[in-house]
Write an enzyme that holds these catalytic residues in place. Structure first.
Site, PDB file in Angstrom:
ATOM      1  N   LYS A  52      37.481 -13.208  -9.733  1.00  0.00           N
ATOM      2  CA  LYS A  52      38.528 -12.806 -10.691  1.00  0.00           C
ATOM      3  C   LYS A  52      38.100 -11.612 -11.550  1.00  0.00           C
ATOM      4  CE  LYS A  52      39.416 -17.754 -11.082  1.00  0.00           C
ATOM      5  NZ  LYS A  52      38.076 -18.361 -11.008  1.00  0.00           N
TER       6      LYS A  52
ATOM      7  N   ASP B 110      35.338 -21.113  -5.662  1.00  0.00           N
ATOM      8  CA  ASP B 110      36.039 -20.339  -6.689  1.00  0.00           C
ATOM      9  C   ASP B 110      35.065 -19.875  -7.758  1.00  0.00           C
ATOM     10  OD1 ASP B 110      38.906 -19.800  -7.947  1.00  0.00           O
ATOM     11  OD2 ASP B 110      37.570 -20.475  -9.549  1.00  0.00           O
TER      12      ASP B 110
END
Ligand code: A2P
Length: 294
Positions: free
Chosen positions: A89, A59
Protein backbone atom coordinates in the site's frame (compact mmCIF):
# COMPACT_ATOMS: atom_id res chain seq x y z
CA UNK A 1 -26.81 -7.74 8.14
CA UNK A 2 -25.59 -7.35 4.63
CA UNK A 3 -23.99 -10.23 2.68
CA UNK A 4 -21.68 -9.55 -0.25
CA UNK A 5 -22.33 -10.90 -3.71
CA UNK A 6 -18.79 -12.32 -3.55
CA UNK A 7 -19.86 -14.81 -0.87
CA UNK A 8 -18.97 -18.41 -1.66
CA UNK A 9 -21.53 -20.90 -0.36
CA UNK A 10 -20.56 -23.13 2.57
CA UNK A 11 -20.66 -26.25 0.38
CA UNK A 12 -18.19 -24.78 -2.11
CA UNK A 13 -15.84 -22.99 0.28
CA UNK A 14 -12.43 -24.72 0.68
CA UNK A 15 -8.89 -23.68 1.56
CA UNK A 16 -8.22 -23.22 -2.16
CA UNK A 17 -11.20 -20.94 -2.74
CA UNK A 18 -10.66 -17.61 -4.45
CA UNK A 19 -12.75 -14.54 -5.13
CA UNK A 20 -12.81 -13.65 -8.82
CA UNK A 21 -12.10 -9.92 -8.99
CA UNK A 22 -13.80 -7.51 -11.39
CA UNK A 23 -10.75 -7.74 -13.70
CA UNK A 24 -10.81 -11.57 -13.78
CA UNK A 25 -7.93 -12.07 -11.33
CA UNK A 26 -8.25 -14.61 -8.54
CA UNK A 27 -7.60 -13.70 -4.90
CA UNK A 28 -7.30 -16.34 -2.13
CA UNK A 29 -10.20 -15.86 0.32
CA UNK A 30 -7.97 -15.58 3.39
CA UNK A 31 -4.84 -13.46 3.51
CA UNK A 32 -2.11 -13.23 6.12
CA UNK A 33 -2.18 -9.76 7.68
CA UNK A 34 1.12 -8.17 8.73
CA UNK A 35 -0.06 -4.92 10.33
CA UNK A 36 1.66 -4.41 13.68
CA UNK A 37 4.48 -6.84 12.97
CA UNK A 38 7.20 -4.23 13.06
CA UNK A 39 10.21 -6.26 14.21
CA UNK A 40 12.17 -7.36 11.16
CA UNK A 41 12.99 -10.87 12.39
CA UNK A 42 9.52 -11.52 13.80
CA UNK A 43 7.96 -10.38 10.53
CA UNK A 44 10.27 -12.63 8.54
CA UNK A 45 9.57 -15.68 10.69
CA UNK A 46 5.80 -15.05 10.80
CA UNK A 47 5.46 -14.68 7.04
CA UNK A 48 7.62 -17.74 6.48
CA UNK A 49 5.44 -19.68 8.95
CA UNK A 50 2.32 -18.47 7.12
CA UNK A 51 3.65 -19.54 3.74
CA UNK A 52 4.63 -22.94 5.12
CA UNK A 53 1.17 -23.28 6.71
CA UNK A 54 -0.39 -22.80 3.27
CA UNK A 55 -1.26 -19.10 3.05
CA UNK A 56 -0.72 -17.88 -0.50
CA UNK A 57 -1.92 -14.34 0.07
CA UNK A 58 0.16 -11.88 2.10
CA UNK A 59 -0.90 -8.34 2.94
CA UNK A 60 1.74 -5.73 3.79
CA UNK A 61 2.18 -1.95 3.48
CA UNK A 62 4.98 0.57 3.31
CA UNK A 63 3.95 2.00 6.69
CA UNK A 64 4.12 -1.41 8.39
CA UNK A 65 7.88 -1.22 7.81
CA UNK A 66 8.08 -4.93 7.12
CA UNK A 67 8.14 -5.11 3.32
CA UNK A 68 11.81 -6.16 3.29
CA UNK A 69 11.11 -8.98 5.76
CA UNK A 70 8.09 -10.07 3.71
CA UNK A 71 10.26 -10.10 0.60
CA UNK A 72 12.93 -12.21 2.26
CA UNK A 73 10.36 -14.70 3.53
CA UNK A 74 8.80 -15.00 0.07
CA UNK A 75 12.20 -15.66 -1.43
CA UNK A 76 13.24 -18.19 1.21
CA UNK A 77 9.90 -20.02 1.02
CA UNK A 78 10.83 -21.23 -2.45
CA UNK A 79 7.18 -20.94 -3.53
CA UNK A 80 6.88 -19.96 -7.20
CA UNK A 81 5.98 -16.29 -7.51
CA UNK A 82 2.91 -16.96 -9.64
CA UNK A 83 1.33 -19.02 -6.86
CA UNK A 84 1.39 -16.04 -4.51
CA UNK A 85 -0.88 -13.02 -4.14
CA UNK A 86 1.03 -10.09 -2.64
CA UNK A 87 -0.53 -6.77 -1.65
CA UNK A 88 1.17 -3.58 -0.51
CA UNK A 89 0.00 0.00 0.00
CA UNK A 90 0.95 3.60 -0.72
CA UNK A 91 1.54 5.57 2.46
CA UNK A 92 0.02 8.91 3.38
CA UNK A 93 3.09 11.10 2.89
CA UNK A 94 3.02 10.42 -0.87
CA UNK A 95 0.74 13.06 -2.29
CA UNK A 96 1.85 13.71 -5.88
CA UNK A 97 2.19 11.66 -9.03
CA UNK A 98 6.00 11.63 -8.70
CA UNK A 99 5.87 10.69 -5.02
CA UNK A 100 3.67 7.73 -5.86
CA UNK A 101 5.83 6.64 -8.75
CA UNK A 102 8.88 6.61 -6.47
CA UNK A 103 6.98 4.88 -3.65
CA UNK A 104 5.89 2.05 -5.95
CA UNK A 105 9.48 1.52 -7.10
CA UNK A 106 10.73 1.59 -3.50
CA UNK A 107 8.15 -0.96 -2.32
CA UNK A 108 9.02 -3.32 -5.17
CA UNK A 109 12.71 -2.98 -4.34
CA UNK A 110 12.16 -3.72 -0.64
CA UNK A 111 9.95 -6.68 -1.50
CA UNK A 112 12.53 -7.89 -4.08
CA UNK A 113 9.66 -8.36 -6.53
CA UNK A 114 9.17 -7.42 -10.18
CA UNK A 115 5.47 -6.91 -9.57
CA UNK A 116 2.84 -6.92 -6.82
CA UNK A 117 -0.57 -8.46 -7.33
CA UNK A 118 -2.40 -5.59 -5.70
CA UNK A 119 -1.45 -2.04 -4.73
CA UNK A 120 -3.73 0.10 -2.60
CA UNK A 121 -4.05 3.75 -1.63
CA UNK A 122 -3.71 3.20 2.11
CA UNK A 123 -5.79 6.10 3.40
CA UNK A 124 -8.27 8.28 1.48
CA UNK A 125 -7.81 11.59 3.26
CA UNK A 126 -4.34 11.69 4.83
CA UNK A 127 -3.14 14.59 6.93
CA UNK A 128 -0.56 15.79 4.37
CA UNK A 129 -3.32 16.17 1.74
CA UNK A 130 -6.28 17.16 3.86
CA UNK A 131 -6.83 20.41 1.99
CA UNK A 132 -7.48 18.56 -1.25
CA UNK A 133 -7.54 14.80 -0.94
CA UNK A 134 -9.50 14.46 -4.19
CA UNK A 135 -6.62 15.80 -6.28
CA UNK A 136 -4.10 13.80 -4.26
CA UNK A 137 -5.94 10.53 -4.84
CA UNK A 138 -6.42 11.30 -8.52
CA UNK A 139 -2.69 11.97 -8.97
CA UNK A 140 -1.35 9.01 -7.02
CA UNK A 141 -3.84 6.71 -8.73
CA UNK A 142 -2.59 7.94 -12.11
CA UNK A 143 0.91 6.79 -11.11
CA UNK A 144 -0.57 3.45 -10.01
CA UNK A 145 -2.30 3.06 -13.38
CA UNK A 146 0.94 3.76 -15.17
CA UNK A 147 2.72 1.11 -13.08
CA UNK A 148 -0.15 -1.25 -13.86
CA UNK A 149 0.27 -0.71 -17.61
CA UNK A 150 4.03 -1.25 -17.18
CA UNK A 151 3.39 -4.66 -15.58
CA UNK A 152 4.49 -3.69 -12.08
CA UNK A 153 1.06 -3.91 -10.44
CA UNK A 154 -1.52 -6.46 -11.53
CA UNK A 155 -4.53 -4.86 -9.83
CA UNK A 156 -5.32 -1.55 -8.15
CA UNK A 157 -7.41 -0.81 -5.11
CA UNK A 158 -8.03 1.33 -2.08
CA UNK A 159 -8.15 1.04 1.67
CA UNK A 160 -10.19 2.77 4.37
CA UNK A 161 -12.28 4.54 1.73
CA UNK A 162 -15.83 5.61 2.63
CA UNK A 163 -18.47 6.04 -0.09
CA UNK A 164 -17.75 9.73 -0.75
CA UNK A 165 -14.04 9.00 -1.26
CA UNK A 166 -14.91 6.22 -3.71
CA UNK A 167 -17.33 8.44 -5.64
CA UNK A 168 -14.70 11.17 -6.01
CA UNK A 169 -11.95 8.79 -7.15
CA UNK A 170 -14.11 6.92 -9.63
CA UNK A 171 -14.75 10.09 -11.59
CA UNK A 172 -11.16 10.07 -12.85
CA UNK A 173 -9.90 6.46 -12.99
CA UNK A 174 -9.12 4.59 -16.19
CA UNK A 175 -8.51 1.25 -14.45
CA UNK A 176 -11.21 0.25 -11.99
CA UNK A 177 -10.16 -0.64 -8.45
CA UNK A 178 -10.85 -4.24 -7.42
CA UNK A 179 -10.98 -4.09 -3.59
CA UNK A 180 -11.55 -1.75 -0.69
CA UNK A 181 -9.70 -2.96 2.41
CA UNK A 182 -11.28 -1.71 5.62
CA UNK A 183 -11.45 -2.38 9.34
CA UNK A 184 -14.24 -4.95 9.32
CA UNK A 185 -15.24 -7.19 12.20
CA UNK A 186 -18.47 -7.84 14.12
CA UNK A 187 -17.59 -4.77 16.15
CA UNK A 188 -17.68 -2.50 13.10
CA UNK A 189 -19.66 -3.88 10.23
CA UNK A 190 -19.35 -0.69 8.15
CA UNK A 191 -22.66 -1.33 6.47
CA UNK A 192 -22.60 1.78 4.26
CA UNK A 193 -19.11 0.97 3.04
CA UNK A 194 -19.65 -2.73 2.33
CA UNK A 195 -22.86 -1.97 0.44
CA UNK A 196 -21.06 0.63 -1.65
CA UNK A 197 -18.17 -1.79 -2.26
CA UNK A 198 -20.60 -4.36 -3.64
CA UNK A 199 -22.35 -1.80 -5.81
CA UNK A 200 -18.95 -0.95 -7.33
CA UNK A 201 -17.85 -4.62 -7.62
CA UNK A 202 -15.12 -4.22 -5.00
CA UNK A 203 -14.27 -7.09 -2.69
CA UNK A 204 -14.49 -5.98 0.94
CA UNK A 205 -11.18 -7.04 2.48
CA UNK A 206 -11.28 -7.17 6.27
CA UNK A 207 -8.25 -6.11 8.25
CA UNK A 208 -8.33 -6.84 11.96
CA UNK A 209 -11.07 -9.49 11.58
CA UNK A 210 -10.47 -10.39 15.25
CA UNK A 211 -11.03 -6.79 16.29
CA UNK A 212 -7.23 -6.52 16.78
CA UNK A 213 -7.71 -9.34 19.29
CA UNK A 214 -10.20 -7.39 21.41
CA UNK A 215 -13.10 -9.66 20.46
CA UNK A 216 -11.41 -12.85 21.61
CA UNK A 217 -12.93 -12.85 25.12
CA UNK A 218 -16.45 -11.90 24.11
CA UNK A 219 -18.89 -14.18 26.02
CA UNK A 220 -21.13 -14.93 23.01
CA UNK A 221 -18.10 -15.94 20.97
CA UNK A 222 -16.72 -18.08 23.79
CA UNK A 223 -20.08 -19.87 23.90
CA UNK A 224 -20.00 -20.46 20.15
CA UNK A 225 -16.42 -21.66 20.45
CA UNK A 226 -17.68 -24.38 22.82
CA UNK A 227 -20.58 -25.23 20.54
CA UNK A 228 -18.54 -25.62 17.36
CA UNK A 229 -15.38 -26.87 19.05
CA UNK A 230 -13.43 -24.21 17.18
CA UNK A 231 -11.47 -21.29 18.61
CA UNK A 232 -12.99 -17.80 18.86
CA UNK A 233 -10.54 -16.66 16.17
CA UNK A 234 -11.79 -19.40 13.84
CA UNK A 235 -15.42 -18.44 14.53
CA UNK A 236 -14.62 -14.81 13.65
CA UNK A 237 -12.78 -15.73 10.46
CA UNK A 238 -15.66 -17.95 9.41
CA UNK A 239 -18.13 -15.13 10.20
CA UNK A 240 -16.17 -12.87 7.83
CA UNK A 241 -16.28 -15.50 5.06
CA UNK A 242 -19.99 -16.09 5.72
CA UNK A 243 -20.58 -12.46 4.75
CA UNK A 244 -18.46 -12.78 1.61
CA UNK A 245 -15.60 -10.70 3.01
CA UNK A 246 -11.89 -11.44 2.75
CA UNK A 247 -10.39 -11.74 6.25
CA UNK A 248 -6.73 -10.81 6.84
CA UNK A 249 -5.97 -12.20 10.31
CA UNK A 250 -2.62 -11.25 11.82
CA UNK A 251 -0.57 -13.39 14.19
CA UNK A 252 3.07 -13.83 15.11
CA UNK A 253 2.37 -17.14 16.85
CA UNK A 254 3.01 -20.23 14.68
CA UNK A 255 0.18 -22.35 16.19
CA UNK A 256 -2.31 -19.49 15.70
CA UNK A 257 -1.07 -18.85 12.16
CA UNK A 258 -1.96 -22.47 11.34
CA UNK A 259 -5.22 -22.33 13.30
CA UNK A 260 -6.46 -19.23 11.46
CA UNK A 261 -6.32 -21.04 8.12
CA UNK A 262 -8.01 -24.13 9.47
CA UNK A 263 -11.58 -22.89 9.09
CA UNK A 264 -12.86 -25.03 6.25
CA UNK A 265 -14.19 -28.01 8.20
CA UNK A 266 -17.17 -26.27 9.76
CA UNK A 267 -19.73 -23.56 9.06
CA UNK A 268 -21.87 -21.29 11.21
CA UNK A 269 -25.65 -21.57 11.30
CA UNK A 270 -27.70 -18.61 10.04
CA UNK A 271 -28.91 -17.94 13.59
CA UNK A 272 -25.38 -17.84 14.95
CA UNK A 273 -24.23 -15.49 12.17
CA UNK A 274 -27.12 -13.19 13.09
CA UNK A 275 -26.23 -13.41 16.77
CA UNK A 276 -22.62 -12.38 15.99
CA UNK A 277 -23.98 -9.52 13.83
CA UNK A 278 -25.50 -8.26 17.08
CA UNK A 279 -22.02 -7.44 18.43
CA UNK A 280 -21.78 -4.22 16.41
CA UNK A 281 -19.90 -1.57 18.39
CA UNK A 282 -18.92 -3.91 21.22
CA UNK A 283 -15.17 -3.16 21.19
CA UNK A 284 -15.20 0.06 19.16
CA UNK A 285 -15.60 1.39 15.65
CA UNK A 286 -13.24 2.16 12.77
CA UNK A 287 -11.62 5.59 12.78
CA UNK A 288 -13.16 8.30 10.58
CA UNK A 289 -10.66 8.72 7.71
CA UNK A 290 -11.54 12.40 7.31
CA UNK A 291 -10.65 13.40 10.86
CA UNK A 292 -8.16 10.87 12.18
CA UNK A 293 -4.69 12.36 12.74
CA UNK A 294 -3.01 10.08 10.23
P1 A2P B 1 -0.35 -12.71 18.20
O1 A2P B 1 0.05 -11.94 16.97
O2 A2P B 1 0.47 -12.38 19.38
O3 A2P B 1 -0.45 -14.19 17.93
P2 A2P B 1 -6.40 -8.92 14.17
O4 A2P B 1 -6.06 -9.87 13.07
O5 A2P B 1 -7.87 -8.69 14.33
O6 A2P B 1 -5.67 -7.59 14.03
O7 A2P B 1 -5.94 -9.56 15.54
C1 A2P B 1 -4.58 -9.75 15.85
C2 A2P B 1 -4.43 -10.08 17.31
O8 A2P B 1 -5.10 -11.32 17.61
C3 A2P B 1 -3.01 -10.27 17.73
O9 A2P B 1 -2.88 -9.78 19.04
C4 A2P B 1 -2.80 -11.78 17.68
O10 A2P B 1 -1.83 -12.20 18.62
C5 A2P B 1 -4.17 -12.27 18.10
N1 A2P B 1 -4.50 -13.58 17.47
C6 A2P B 1 -4.40 -13.90 16.16
N2 A2P B 1 -4.82 -15.14 15.93
C7 A2P B 1 -5.20 -15.65 17.13
C8 A2P B 1 -5.71 -16.91 17.56
N3 A2P B 1 -5.92 -17.88 16.67
N4 A2P B 1 -5.96 -17.08 18.88
C9 A2P B 1 -5.75 -16.07 19.77
N5 A2P B 1 -5.27 -14.86 19.42
C10 A2P B 1 -4.99 -14.65 18.13
Amino acid sequence: MFTSKYKISDEKLTKDSVYVLNNGMKMPVIGFGTWQIRDEEVAYLSVLAALRAGYRHIDTAEVYRNEAAVGRAIKDSGIPRKELFITTKLFNEHVTYDDAKNAIAASLARLQLDYVDLYLIHWPNPLPARKDYVTRNKEVYRAMEEAHFAGKIRALGVSNFWPHHLDALLKTVKVLPVVNQIYLSPSDQQEKVVRKNDELNLVSCAYSPLGTGKLLNEPLLLKLSEKYQKSVAQILIRWSLAHGYLPLPKSVTPTRIVENLNVFDFSLSAEDITAIDGLHGIVGLAADPDTREF
